[in-house]
Each structure stands twice: as C-alpha cells, then as structure tokens.
Motif scaffolding. Sequence first.
Motif, mmCIF file in Angstrom:
data_model
loop_
_atom_site.group_PDB
_atom_site.id
_atom_site.type_symbol
_atom_site.label_atom_id
_atom_site.label_comp_id
_atom_site.label_asym_id
_atom_site.label_seq_id
_atom_site.Cartn_x
_atom_site.Cartn_y
_atom_site.Cartn_z
ATOM 1 N N ARG A 1 -3.118 -7.118 8.819
ATOM 2 C CA ARG A 1 -2.213 -7.588 7.443
ATOM 3 C C ARG A 1 -2.878 -7.257 6.237
ATOM 4 N NH1 ARG A 1 0.955 -12.917 8.870
ATOM 5 N NH2 ARG A 1 -0.992 -13.574 8.957
ATOM 6 N N ILE A 2 -2.436 -6.736 5.373
ATOM 7 C CA ILE A 2 -2.972 -6.518 3.988
ATOM 8 C C ILE A 2 -1.862 -6.694 2.880
ATOM 9 C CG2 ILE A 2 -3.971 -4.578 2.433
ATOM 10 C CD1 ILE A 2 -4.773 -3.162 4.932
ATOM 11 N N TRP A 3 -2.365 -7.428 1.816
ATOM 12 C CA TRP A 3 -1.651 -7.915 0.480
ATOM 13 C C TRP A 3 -2.373 -7.539 -0.680
ATOM 14 C CZ3 TRP A 3 -2.632 -11.095 4.630
ATOM 15 C CH2 TRP A 3 -1.344 -12.001 5.518
ATOM 16 N N VAL A 4 -1.381 -7.263 -1.775
ATOM 17 C CA VAL A 4 -2.146 -7.018 -2.943
ATOM 18 C C VAL A 4 -1.587 -8.221 -3.664
ATOM 19 C CG1 VAL A 4 -1.927 -5.755 -5.054
ATOM 20 C CG2 VAL A 4 -1.853 -4.387 -2.919
ATOM 21 N N VAL A 5 -2.532 -8.889 -4.286
ATOM 22 C CA VAL A 5 -2.349 -10.274 -5.093
ATOM 23 C C VAL A 5 -2.714 -10.186 -6.334
ATOM 24 C CG1 VAL A 5 -2.589 -12.896 -4.918
ATOM 25 C CG2 VAL A 5 -2.740 -11.457 -2.748
ATOM 26 N N ASN A 6 -1.577 -10.321 -7.203
ATOM 27 C CA ASN A 6 -1.899 -10.262 -8.729
ATOM 28 C C ASN A 6 -1.964 -11.758 -9.135
ATOM 29 O OD1 ASN A 6 -0.202 -10.380 -11.394
ATOM 30 N ND2 ASN A 6 -2.112 -8.979 -11.535
ATOM 31 N N VAL A 7 -3.029 -12.250 -9.749
ATOM 32 C CA VAL A 7 -3.110 -13.558 -10.342
ATOM 33 C C VAL A 7 -3.156 -13.355 -11.946
ATOM 34 C CG1 VAL A 7 -4.282 -15.602 -10.228
ATOM 35 C CG2 VAL A 7 -4.267 -14.396 -8.241
ATOM 36 N N ARG A 8 -2.242 -14.199 -12.486
ATOM 37 C CA ARG A 8 -1.940 -14.393 -13.924
ATOM 38 C C ARG A 8 -2.349 -15.462 -14.422
ATOM 39 N NH1 ARG A 8 2.067 -10.989 -17.490
ATOM 40 N NH2 ARG A 8 1.278 -11.739 -19.536
ATOM 41 N N GLU A 9 -3.449 -15.773 -15.295
ATOM 42 C CA GLU A 9 -3.812 -16.791 -15.564
ATOM 43 C C GLU A 9 -3.394 -17.299 -17.067
ATOM 44 O OE1 GLU A 9 -7.873 -17.644 -14.772
ATOM 45 O OE2 GLU A 9 -7.543 -17.485 -12.673
ATOM 46 N N SER A 10 -2.987 -16.155 -17.904
ATOM 47 C CA SER A 10 -2.638 -16.445 -19.244
ATOM 48 C C SER A 10 -2.101 -14.684 -19.585
ATOM 49 C CB SER A 10 -3.869 -16.884 -20.085
ATOM 50 O OG SER A 10 -4.792 -15.749 -20.448
ATOM 51 N N ARG A 11 -1.635 -14.787 -20.813
ATOM 52 C CA ARG A 11 -1.144 -13.763 -21.436
ATOM 53 C C ARG A 11 -1.990 -12.485 -21.180
ATOM 54 N NH1 ARG A 11 1.561 -12.574 -27.218
ATOM 55 N NH2 ARG A 11 2.134 -10.606 -26.998
ATOM 56 N N PHE A 12 -3.230 -12.885 -21.510
ATOM 57 C CA PHE A 12 -4.364 -11.931 -21.692
ATOM 58 C C PHE A 12 -5.390 -11.720 -20.379
ATOM 59 C CE2 PHE A 12 -3.138 -13.263 -25.802
ATOM 60 C CZ PHE A 12 -2.728 -12.093 -26.456
ATOM 61 N N GLN A 13 -5.069 -12.515 -19.593
ATOM 62 C CA GLN A 13 -5.979 -12.639 -18.404
ATOM 63 C C GLN A 13 -5.362 -12.637 -17.114
ATOM 64 O OE1 GLN A 13 -8.564 -16.142 -18.085
ATOM 65 N NE2 GLN A 13 -9.937 -15.287 -16.814
ATOM 66 N N ASP A 14 -5.542 -11.457 -16.258
ATOM 67 C CA ASP A 14 -4.703 -11.432 -14.972
ATOM 68 C C ASP A 14 -5.812 -10.490 -14.080
ATOM 69 O OD1 ASP A 14 -4.497 -8.818 -15.737
ATOM 70 O OD2 ASP A 14 -2.352 -9.061 -15.365
ATOM 71 N N ALA A 15 -5.848 -10.748 -12.873
ATOM 72 C CA ALA A 15 -6.748 -10.051 -12.000
ATOM 73 C C ALA A 15 -5.684 -9.776 -10.818
ATOM 74 C CB ALA A 15 -7.719 -10.711 -11.578
ATOM 75 N N SER A 16 -6.046 -8.669 -10.091
ATOM 76 C CA SER A 16 -5.293 -7.930 -8.935
ATOM 77 C C SER A 16 -6.439 -7.823 -7.697
ATOM 78 C CB SER A 16 -4.798 -6.881 -8.941
ATOM 79 O OG SER A 16 -3.585 -7.062 -9.751
ATOM 80 N N PHE A 17 -6.063 -8.221 -6.542
ATOM 81 C CA PHE A 17 -6.865 -8.160 -5.368
ATOM 82 C C PHE A 17 -6.099 -7.419 -4.299
ATOM 83 C CE2 PHE A 17 -7.591 -12.229 -7.780
ATOM 84 C CZ PHE A 17 -9.101 -12.119 -8.181
ATOM 85 N N ILE A 18 -7.053 -6.817 -3.306
ATOM 86 C CA ILE A 18 -6.640 -6.270 -2.211
ATOM 87 C C ILE A 18 -6.949 -7.244 -0.926
ATOM 88 C CG2 ILE A 18 -6.581 -4.570 -0.564
ATOM 89 C CD1 ILE A 18 -6.725 -2.504 -2.991
ATOM 90 N N VAL A 19 -6.227 -7.920 -0.458
ATOM 91 C CA VAL A 19 -6.398 -8.999 0.558
ATOM 92 C C VAL A 19 -6.376 -8.363 2.042
ATOM 93 C CG1 VAL A 19 -6.130 -11.274 1.312
ATOM 94 C CG2 VAL A 19 -5.975 -10.882 -1.170
ATOM 95 N N SER A 20 -7.281 -8.057 2.794
ATOM 96 C CA SER A 20 -7.232 -7.827 4.226
ATOM 97 C C SER A 20 -7.837 -8.749 4.875
ATOM 98 C CB SER A 20 -7.933 -6.480 4.169
ATOM 99 O OG SER A 20 -7.982 -5.983 5.407
ATOM 100 N N GLU A 21 -6.981 -8.759 6.048
ATOM 101 C CA GLU A 21 -7.320 -10.166 7.120
ATOM 102 C C GLU A 21 -8.255 -9.576 8.029
ATOM 103 O OE1 GLU A 21 -3.700 -12.043 8.389
ATOM 104 O OE2 GLU A 21 -4.155 -13.592 6.943
ATOM 105 N N ASP A 22 -8.689 -8.350 8.166
ATOM 106 C CA ASP A 22 -9.584 -7.756 9.096
ATOM 107 C C ASP A 22 -10.742 -8.554 9.208
ATOM 108 O OD1 ASP A 22 -10.814 -6.724 6.798
ATOM 109 O OD2 ASP A 22 -10.835 -4.752 7.547
ATOM 110 N N SER A 23 -11.404 -9.155 8.234
ATOM 111 C CA SER A 23 -12.703 -10.000 8.445
ATOM 112 C C SER A 23 -12.452 -11.633 8.337
ATOM 113 C CB SER A 23 -13.477 -9.659 7.181
ATOM 114 O OG SER A 23 -12.989 -10.049 6.071
ATOM 115 N N PHE A 24 -11.323 -12.021 8.307
ATOM 116 C CA PHE A 24 -10.840 -13.435 8.364
ATOM 117 C C PHE A 24 -11.127 -13.848 9.628
ATOM 118 C CE2 PHE A 24 -7.519 -13.465 4.815
ATOM 119 C CZ PHE A 24 -8.387 -12.986 3.872
ATOM 120 N N THR A 25 -11.460 -15.056 9.682
ATOM 121 C CA THR A 25 -11.527 -15.941 10.970
ATOM 122 C C THR A 25 -10.281 -16.724 11.437
ATOM 123 O OG1 THR A 25 -12.627 -17.719 9.954
ATOM 124 C CG2 THR A 25 -14.012 -15.849 10.959
ATOM 125 N N THR A 26 -9.496 -16.785 10.571
ATOM 126 C CA THR A 26 -8.302 -17.300 10.605
ATOM 127 C C THR A 26 -7.255 -16.511 10.102
ATOM 128 O OG1 THR A 26 -8.400 -19.101 8.782
ATOM 129 C CG2 THR A 26 -9.321 -19.779 11.291
#
Length: 92
Positions: free
Chosen positions: A25-50
């Motif tokens: 499974r793979i997700w794209v996660v966008n985290v917005r902390e304020s109007r001027f600060q946000d970040a996006s992550f590609i989250v892949s479970e291939d290296s997860f242990t759980t």
Amino acid sequence: MNRPKNSGWQRLLTAFQSVMDYQQRIWVVNVRESRFQDASFIVSEDSFTTPLQWMSKKGYSEAMLSDVEGMKRSQVLEFTLGDSQHRVMRVK
C-alpha cells in the motif's frame, strides 16, 4: 495432490498474502500546519514492520487508523490532528 481448503498451507498462504497486501500500500499524505506551512509525503508500507506504522507514529487515533485501513485506491480522507490538517490519499 489434493489438500483440504482449510489446510495449514492454505492458512499460511492467506497469512503471507495479508502481509504482502499491506506492504504494497502507498499513500500520499499532505500535512498542512498553517496557511504558509505544508508538506507532502509519499508513505509506502514496504519497509514497515506493522500496518499503518507511519500514521501510528504521527499520533493518529484508533478511529483514524481504522478509517485509513479501510481506504480504497484513489480515496481521500481528511483528519485534524492537533493544530494540523492531514489529507490522506491512497494511491496503491
């Protein structure tokens, strides 16, 4: 060789498929902390242990984890986590 459907091999195969399923499974996660600060992550479970390890470490509640677990491809969910807004899209 005929084996009963509920043989040990069948249970083992089902367990392996379950592990491989979450690790693909793979997700794209966008985290917005304020109007001027946000970040996006590609989250892949291939290296997860759980399953959902990244989300758990970020502090997602059990209800949020349950919602993410049930996501279909191309589905988007939004969560408020503290002062930030998380937008999660499952891509695979």
